[in-house]
Design an enzyme around this catalytic site. Structure first.
Site, PDB file in Angstrom:
ATOM      1  N   ASN A  21     -13.840  35.843   7.677  1.00 17.59           N
ATOM      2  CA  ASN A  21     -15.261  36.151   7.828  1.00 17.59           C
ATOM      3  C   ASN A  21     -15.967  36.147   6.456  1.00 17.59           C
ATOM      4  OD1 ASN A  21     -17.727  37.471   8.216  1.00 17.59           O
ATOM      5  ND2 ASN A  21     -16.933  38.616   9.975  1.00 17.59           N
ATOM      6  N   GLU A  78      -3.257  39.470  13.668  1.00 16.63           N
ATOM      7  CA  GLU A  78      -3.450  40.919  13.817  1.00 16.63           C
ATOM      8  C   GLU A  78      -2.486  41.456  14.859  1.00 16.63           C
ATOM      9  OE1 GLU A  78      -7.477  42.178  14.482  1.00 16.63           O
ATOM     10  OE2 GLU A  78      -8.143  41.317  12.585  1.00 16.63           O
ATOM     11  N   ASP A  89     -10.441  45.840   7.994  1.00 14.05           N
ATOM     12  CA  ASP A  89     -10.575  45.814   9.447  1.00 14.05           C
ATOM     13  C   ASP A  89     -11.688  46.784   9.833  1.00 14.05           C
ATOM     14  OD1 ASP A  89      -9.143  44.203  11.435  1.00 14.05           O
ATOM     15  OD2 ASP A  89      -9.168  46.104  12.518  1.00 14.05           O
ATOM     16  N   GLY A  98     -23.145  39.580  12.977  1.00 14.38           N
ATOM     17  CA  GLY A  98     -22.378  40.536  13.781  1.00 14.38           C
ATOM     18  C   GLY A  98     -23.270  41.535  14.500  1.00 14.38           C
ATOM     19  N   TYR A  99     -22.871  42.801  14.435  1.00 12.13           N
ATOM     20  CA  TYR A  99     -23.610  43.855  15.136  1.00 12.13           C
ATOM     21  C   TYR A  99     -24.793  44.387  14.333  1.00 12.13           C
ATOM     22  CZ  TYR A  99     -19.485  43.924  18.189  1.00 12.13           C
ATOM     23  OH  TYR A  99     -18.484  43.568  19.065  1.00 12.13           O
ATOM     24  N   ASP A 100     -25.068  43.798  13.173  1.00 10.06           N
ATOM     25  CA  ASP A 100     -26.170  44.289  12.323  1.00 10.06           C
ATOM     26  C   ASP A 100     -27.508  44.434  13.070  1.00 10.06           C
ATOM     27  OD1 ASP A 100     -24.634  44.691  10.120  1.00 10.06           O
ATOM     28  OD2 ASP A 100     -25.479  43.074   8.916  1.00 10.06           O
ATOM     29  N   LYS A 121     -28.474  47.815   2.965  1.00 12.32           N
ATOM     30  CA  LYS A 121     -27.251  48.013   3.769  1.00 12.32           C
ATOM     31  C   LYS A 121     -26.022  48.197   2.873  1.00 12.32           C
ATOM     32  CE  LYS A 121     -23.950  45.731   6.752  1.00 12.32           C
ATOM     33  NZ  LYS A 121     -23.388  44.467   7.228  1.00 12.32           N
ATOM     34  N   HIS A 158     -20.500  51.295   6.106  1.00  8.82           N
ATOM     35  CA  HIS A 158     -19.077  51.648   6.232  1.00  8.82           C
ATOM     36  C   HIS A 158     -18.259  50.895   5.173  1.00  8.82           C
ATOM     37  CE1 HIS A 158     -20.189  48.137   8.426  1.00  8.82           C
ATOM     38  NE2 HIS A 158     -18.966  47.838   8.833  1.00  8.82           N
TER      39      HIS A 158
HETATM   40  P1  ITT Z   1     -11.074  39.172   9.546  1.00 13.35           P
HETATM   41  O1  ITT Z   1     -10.572  37.754   9.463  1.00 13.35           O
HETATM   42  O2  ITT Z   1     -11.295  39.791   8.201  1.00 13.35           O
HETATM   43  O3  ITT Z   1     -10.257  40.053  10.457  1.00 13.35           O
HETATM   44  P2  ITT Z   1     -13.166  39.572  11.566  1.00 13.35           P
HETATM   45  O4  ITT Z   1     -14.558  39.021  11.695  1.00 13.35           O
HETATM   46  O5  ITT Z   1     -12.208  39.321  12.681  1.00 13.35           O
HETATM   47  O6  ITT Z   1     -12.567  39.041  10.173  1.00 13.35           O
HETATM   48  P3  ITT Z   1     -12.972  42.495  11.897  1.00 13.35           P
HETATM   49  O7  ITT Z   1     -11.974  42.355  12.971  1.00 13.35           O
HETATM   50  O8  ITT Z   1     -12.701  43.424  10.781  1.00 13.35           O
HETATM   51  O9  ITT Z   1     -13.319  41.074  11.230  1.00 13.35           O
HETATM   52  O10 ITT Z   1     -14.409  42.933  12.399  1.00 13.35           O
HETATM   53  C1  ITT Z   1     -14.725  43.109  13.696  1.00 13.35           C
HETATM   54  C2  ITT Z   1     -16.101  42.598  13.997  1.00 13.35           C
HETATM   55  O11 ITT Z   1     -17.038  43.649  13.757  1.00 13.35           O
HETATM   56  C3  ITT Z   1     -16.595  41.432  13.157  1.00 13.35           C
HETATM   57  O12 ITT Z   1     -16.168  40.187  13.660  1.00 13.35           O
HETATM   58  C4  ITT Z   1     -18.116  41.596  13.263  1.00 13.35           C
HETATM   59  O13 ITT Z   1     -18.574  41.003  14.453  1.00 13.35           O
HETATM   60  C5  ITT Z   1     -18.265  43.102  13.360  1.00 13.35           C
HETATM   61  N1  ITT Z   1     -18.622  43.693  12.058  1.00 13.35           N
HETATM   62  C6  ITT Z   1     -17.804  44.221  11.125  1.00 13.35           C
HETATM   63  N2  ITT Z   1     -18.495  44.673  10.067  1.00 13.35           N
HETATM   64  C7  ITT Z   1     -19.790  44.414  10.346  1.00 13.35           C
HETATM   65  C8  ITT Z   1     -20.994  44.619   9.651  1.00 13.35           C
HETATM   66  O14 ITT Z   1     -21.053  45.171   8.452  1.00 13.35           O
HETATM   67  N3  ITT Z   1     -22.133  44.227  10.237  1.00 13.35           N
HETATM   68  C9  ITT Z   1     -22.129  43.657  11.454  1.00 13.35           C
HETATM   69  N4  ITT Z   1     -21.040  43.415  12.183  1.00 13.35           N
HETATM   70  C10 ITT Z   1     -19.868  43.785  11.622  1.00 13.35           C
END
Ligand code: ITT
Length: 196
Positions: A21, A48, A77, A150-152, A170, A175
């Site tokens: 990502n 994972e 994660d 993402g969920y932003d 942000k 987090h």
């Molecule tokens: P990895 O390859 O690093 O695992 P990922 O996108 O699968 O990438 P995660 O499982 O850690 O990452 O994250 C879960 C999801 O949560 C991610 O795909 C986003 O859709 C969302 N997410 C995580 N952090 C976010 C943020 O800061 N703002 C918006 N959405 C976020």
């Protein structure tokens, strides 16, 4: 974006972020820059394990990433935990975003919109492996606001009336920021005393 990734990979860094990502890397890089840590990137989707514990998932990912790249690495994660859905999507946040997305989440919610975003940063090198956890409490908006990833567009952190997507700061309260701050304190301290 591709050029930038390749450019980043050709330089030498003390520490690398391994993830599929690019948004996560960009934010982590900005944040760690502010603590004086120069972060490189290996774009790779790590396998994972199935677990309800983000910490367990991140710690295992970090070990695999170190075995693959043989350089000091961090992985992250994240999970969005929604109170009225008993913590769903939590560890399934990535899958749920890619399937039902923000629209699907909004359809599931009624009055109680409380939620939290959790980040685990896991470090691994040839001597140490360590994880750092942080969360931001907040609520889920009634509709999508802003253009973030993402969920932003649906997550409103506590004490704000704007979603992460609409907030200009942000990276100073997320987090990810909080977990990386904990990590940086530990990393810089250990680096200074030659314990890494
Ligand atoms: P990895 O390859 O690093 O695992 P990922 O996108 O699968 O990438 P995660 O499982 O850690 O990452 O994250 C879960 C999801 O949560 C991610 O795909 C986003 O859709 C969302 N997410 C995580 N952090 C976010 C943020 O800061 N703002 C918006 N959405 C976020």
């Amino acid at each position: 974006m591709k050029l930038k990734v390749e450019e980043d990979m050709q330089q030498s860094f003390d520490l690398y972020f391994v993830s599929s990502n690019y948004h996560k890397y960009q934010e982590a890089k900005n944040i760690l820059d502010s603590f004086g840590i120069n972060l490189g990137f290996f774009k790779h989707e790590l396998e994972e394990i199935q677990s309800l514990s983000l910490k367990e998932i991140a710690a295992k990912k970090a070990v695999h990433a170190f075995q693959k790249y043989k350089k000091p690495i961090i992985v992250e994660d994240d999970g969005l935990f929604i109170d009225s859905l008993s913590g769903f999507p939590g560890p399934y946040s990535s899958f749920v975003f890619n399937t039902i997305g923000n629209k699907g989440i909004l359809k599931l919610l009624k009055r109680n919109r409380r939620a939290k975003f959790v980040s685990i940063i896991s470090f691994c090198n040839n001597k140490n492996s360590k994880s750092f956890e942080a969360k931001v409490d907040g609520t889920i908006s009634k509709k999508q606001n802003g253009q973030g990833w993402g969920y932003d567009p649906i997550f409103i952190p506590k004490n704000s009336n704007k979603t992460f997507a609409d907030l200009s700061n942000k990276n100073e309260l997320s987090h990810r920021y909080k977990a990386l701050k904990k990590f940086s304190n530990w990393y810089l301290h250990n680096l200074e005393s030659n314990d890494l």
